[in-house]
Scaffold this motif. Sequence first.
Motif, PDB file in Angstrom:
ATOM      1  N   PHE A 102     -36.442   4.449 -37.088  1.00 41.62           N
ATOM      2  CA  PHE A 102     -35.834   4.209 -35.784  1.00 41.62           C
ATOM      3  C   PHE A 102     -35.438   5.512 -35.108  1.00 41.62           C
ATOM      4  N   TRP A 103     -34.785   6.397 -35.840  1.00 42.36           N
ATOM      5  CA  TRP A 103     -34.318   7.644 -35.236  1.00 42.36           C
ATOM      6  C   TRP A 103     -35.469   8.581 -34.899  1.00 42.36           C
ATOM      7  N   ILE A 104     -36.512   8.578 -35.724  1.00 42.01           N
ATOM      8  CA  ILE A 104     -37.694   9.386 -35.390  1.00 42.01           C
ATOM      9  C   ILE A 104     -38.307   8.881 -34.083  1.00 42.01           C
ATOM     10  N   MET A 105     -38.446   7.560 -33.964  1.00 44.86           N
ATOM     11  CA  MET A 105     -38.981   6.972 -32.728  1.00 44.86           C
ATOM     12  C   MET A 105     -38.101   7.299 -31.529  1.00 44.86           C
ATOM     13  N   THR A 106     -36.801   7.210 -31.700  1.00 41.58           N
ATOM     14  CA  THR A 106     -35.885   7.435 -30.586  1.00 41.58           C
ATOM     15  C   THR A 106     -35.930   8.883 -30.120  1.00 41.58           C
ATOM     16  N   ILE A 107     -35.915   9.821 -31.063  1.00 37.67           N
ATOM     17  CA  ILE A 107     -35.997  11.241 -30.698  1.00 37.67           C
ATOM     18  C   ILE A 107     -37.314  11.520 -29.979  1.00 37.67           C
ATOM     19  N   GLY A 108     -38.410  10.964 -30.482  1.00 39.31           N
ATOM     20  CA  GLY A 108     -39.698  11.150 -29.827  1.00 39.31           C
ATOM     21  C   GLY A 108     -39.719  10.560 -28.431  1.00 39.31           C
ATOM     22  N   THR A 109     -39.111   9.397 -28.253  1.00 38.47           N
ATOM     23  CA  THR A 109     -39.055   8.760 -26.945  1.00 38.47           C
ATOM     24  C   THR A 109     -38.294   9.622 -25.949  1.00 38.47           C
ATOM     25  N   ILE A 110     -37.150  10.152 -26.367  1.00 41.43           N
ATOM     26  CA  ILE A 110     -36.345  10.996 -25.475  1.00 41.43           C
ATOM     27  C   ILE A 110     -37.118  12.247 -25.083  1.00 41.43           C
ATOM     28  N   ALA A 111     -37.789  12.863 -26.056  1.00 39.06           N
ATOM     29  CA  ALA A 111     -38.554  14.084 -25.778  1.00 39.06           C
ATOM     30  C   ALA A 111     -39.658  13.828 -24.760  1.00 39.06           C
ATOM     31  N   ALA A 112     -40.418  12.746 -24.973  1.00 38.76           N
ATOM     32  CA  ALA A 112     -41.509  12.424 -24.044  1.00 38.76           C
ATOM     33  C   ALA A 112     -40.961  12.063 -22.668  1.00 38.76           C
ATOM     34  N   ALA A 113     -39.860  11.298 -22.632  1.00 36.92           N
ATOM     35  CA  ALA A 113     -39.287  10.865 -21.358  1.00 36.92           C
ATOM     36  C   ALA A 113     -38.778  12.048 -20.544  1.00 36.92           C
ATOM     37  N   VAL A 114     -38.156  13.015 -21.195  1.00 32.67           N
ATOM     38  CA  VAL A 114     -37.647  14.189 -20.487  1.00 32.67           C
ATOM     39  C   VAL A 114     -38.781  14.951 -19.819  1.00 32.67           C
ATOM     40  N   MET A 115     -39.894  15.098 -20.515  1.00 34.36           N
ATOM     41  CA  MET A 115     -41.035  15.813 -19.938  1.00 34.36           C
ATOM     42  C   MET A 115     -41.610  15.069 -18.734  1.00 34.36           C
ATOM     43  N   ILE A 116     -41.647  13.740 -18.810  1.00 33.64           N
ATOM     44  CA  ILE A 116     -42.140  12.964 -17.668  1.00 33.64           C
ATOM     45  C   ILE A 116     -41.197  13.121 -16.482  1.00 33.64           C
ATOM     46  N   LEU A 117     -39.882  13.034 -16.728  1.00 33.66           N
ATOM     47  CA  LEU A 117     -38.900  13.124 -15.652  1.00 33.66           C
ATOM     48  C   LEU A 117     -38.866  14.522 -15.034  1.00 33.66           C
ATOM     49  N   LEU A 118     -39.239  15.540 -15.818  1.00 35.46           N
ATOM     50  CA  LEU A 118     -39.330  16.897 -15.289  1.00 35.46           C
ATOM     51  C   LEU A 118     -40.659  17.156 -14.580  1.00 35.46           C
ATOM     52  N   ASN A 119     -41.493  16.121 -14.498  1.00 28.02           N
ATOM     53  CA  ASN A 119     -42.813  16.200 -13.856  1.00 28.02           C
ATOM     54  C   ASN A 119     -43.741  17.185 -14.569  1.00 28.02           C
ATOM     55  N   LYS A 120     -43.569  17.282 -15.881  1.00 28.98           N
ATOM     56  CA  LYS A 120     -44.468  18.122 -16.677  1.00 28.98           C
ATOM     57  C   LYS A 120     -45.362  17.280 -17.574  1.00 28.98           C
ATOM     58  N   ALA A 121     -45.409  15.976 -17.302  1.00 27.97           N
ATOM     59  CA  ALA A 121     -46.267  15.098 -18.100  1.00 27.97           C
ATOM     60  C   ALA A 121     -46.714  13.895 -17.278  1.00 27.97           C
ATOM     61  N   SER A 122     -47.132  14.145 -16.035  1.00 28.68           N
ATOM     62  CA  SER A 122     -47.593  13.045 -15.173  1.00 28.68           C
ATOM     63  C   SER A 122     -49.060  12.764 -15.479  1.00 28.68           C
ATOM     64  N   VAL A 123     -49.288  12.260 -16.684  1.00 25.62           N
ATOM     65  CA  VAL A 123     -50.650  12.084 -17.188  1.00 25.62           C
ATOM     66  C   VAL A 123     -51.013  10.612 -17.336  1.00 25.62           C
ATOM     67  N   LEU A 124     -50.228   9.736 -16.715  1.00 25.79           N
ATOM     68  CA  LEU A 124     -50.469   8.297 -16.716  1.00 25.79           C
ATOM     69  C   LEU A 124     -50.234   7.699 -18.102  1.00 25.79           C
ATOM     70  N   TYR A 125     -50.295   6.389 -18.143  1.00 22.71           N
ATOM     71  CA  TYR A 125     -50.061   5.663 -19.386  1.00 22.71           C
ATOM     72  C   TYR A 125     -51.112   5.989 -20.444  1.00 22.71           C
ATOM     73  N   THR A 126     -52.350   6.308 -20.010  1.00 21.90           N
ATOM     74  CA  THR A 126     -53.429   6.572 -20.964  1.00 21.90           C
ATOM     75  C   THR A 126     -53.403   7.991 -21.510  1.00 21.90           C
ATOM     76  N   PHE A 127     -52.918   8.953 -20.775  1.00 19.33           N
ATOM     77  CA  PHE A 127     -52.642  10.347 -21.155  1.00 19.33           C
ATOM     78  C   PHE A 127     -53.775  11.080 -21.886  1.00 19.33           C
ATOM     79  N   TYR A 128     -55.023  10.618 -21.767  1.00 12.67           N
ATOM     80  CA  TYR A 128     -56.094  11.356 -22.423  1.00 12.67           C
ATOM     81  C   TYR A 128     -56.605  12.484 -21.521  1.00 12.67           C
ATOM     82  N   ALA A 129     -57.403  13.410 -22.112  1.00  7.33           N
ATOM     83  CA  ALA A 129     -57.996  14.504 -21.344  1.00  7.33           C
ATOM     84  C   ALA A 129     -58.935  13.911 -20.277  1.00  7.33           C
ATOM     85  N   PRO A 130     -59.112  14.622 -19.143  1.00  6.17           N
ATOM     86  CA  PRO A 130     -58.792  16.032 -18.911  1.00  6.17           C
ATOM     87  C   PRO A 130     -57.398  16.314 -18.378  1.00  6.17           C
ATOM     88  N   LEU A 131     -56.557  15.293 -18.126  1.00  9.26           N
ATOM     89  CA  LEU A 131     -55.188  15.572 -17.715  1.00  9.26           C
ATOM     90  C   LEU A 131     -54.417  16.178 -18.878  1.00  9.26           C
TER      91      LEU A 131
END
Length: 551
Positions: A102-131
Amino acid sequence: MIKSPLKSKVDSRDGKLAMAHLYVAFIALLVGGLAGLLQVLVRSGKFQLPAGIGYYQILTVHGVVLGLVLTTFFIMGFQLSVVSKTAGTFTGKQRTVGWIGFWIMTIGTIAAAVMILLNKASVLYTFYAPLQAHFIFYLGLTLVVVGSWTVGAAIIMKYAEWRRANPGQQSPLLTFMALVNTLMWIVATIGVAATVLIQLLPWSLGWVDTVNVAVSRTLFWYFGHPLVYFWLLPAYMVWYAIIPKIIGGKIFSDSLARMSFILFLLFSIPVGFHHQLLEPGIDAAWKFLQVVLTFAVVIPSLMTAFSLFASFETFGRSKGAKGLFGWLKKLPWGDARFTVPFIGMVAFIPAGAGGIVNASHQMNQVIHNTIWVTGHFHLTVATAVVLTFFGAAFWLVPHLTGRKLTKKMNKLALIQGSLWAIGMTFMSGAMHAAGLLGAPRRSAFSDYGGSAQAAEWIPYQIAQAVGGSILFIAIILMLYIFINLAFFAPKGEQEFPVGEALHPEEKAPMVFENWKLWLGITVLLILFAYTIPFIDLIQNAPPGSKGFKLW
């Protein structure tokens, strides 16, 4: 058949672990729902995002937070609770493994969410290359996957303990179902873990200059389609094994339920190419093979529909129902624990029909990359699955917190489910219609230009905004119900409904518990469907498949 006695209540220590997952899930519902509301308002052309927020930023928030975070946390919490209920209280070691996950998942969720909110991960739900996103986003997603494996390990450990203590017996149905979904999830997420760890993370860190985009997309869709069944199978668990108890009936067939879950394990993974039918680099013969395997999944879906309505009709007949559809009148329509998931079941009928269109090569060319596909997702996961999760929460949350579902909350839950159905009818219906007119998915209103064709889409975009607004009201109401059931409802004993088989003397074949056999067949199907295409993609890759940075 020797039956293991069910506990009347899930152990409070297991309940706290399950509820921790549900708290994160419902926070994700609020965040993702708000992003979805903003998204449909922008698409209507009547609203602009404030403070420099980008459309693709909120699109990524909506997809990742609802499609990955909400579902994964709710499913893991739900599966932990049903295993604790039917296979027995987790040991201290098993519970510790669950909390670590649970805590591993939660820490990972927060990390990913922060990057999206900072507009450094606007790669859509699928997030595959080339984005390309910030490396912390990929690291966060890796932690979410690894954490889910760890929670899954607790479920596997409990199942193994039960089998050792009960040799020669079939496992409890809900535990069996939770195990199948966990195993399918672990096998499927190997694909997304591979593309993130081997391709995207080193690329985002600058360790490599290029990635093979075709391989990245293929590894994602190896995971992306079984992800749909990871969402769906917990809903099937509710439909098969819990709804019959709620209505006062019986499970039509224990063996049929187990067989359908085994078939999902076999056929849900080696079918990712039907998401790539119009992509170059994959031989048409391999696409055709995976389309055939995709249609094989229709079989357990039809088995499920037959079993469910057989359970309903058997119950109705036992109450004196007459005529072809007289049994419908005997169902407990005033009970939100039944009615809200039932709306989801009905929605899955057109959702399944749309899925057949998506997987058919000729018809796929009509709707490929149009908003029809988005409408399909909103019928499957956002209606059939999510409404079933809501219906389960109406009894699961008070059971785990030692409270009761009151008549007032039940009435509000019925209103909430009805609002959701109305909102989704507007939004998903408009998406399907606009998709048939060629309206693209993943696009803001400003991307359309001033073409005459774009003008045709505007009424449907407005209808989506209306539907999305109604859905957001339903989300607020659902959160109010959740908070009430978790913290403020009267103390009491809420039933954890677990159905019994209509014919308990009919023991399911023990071959269903032979995991070496089923996992072996699964691996063989995956190797058969993917090995040669992967070799082709790697050997014939164009030189320098660079992606694009978004910051």
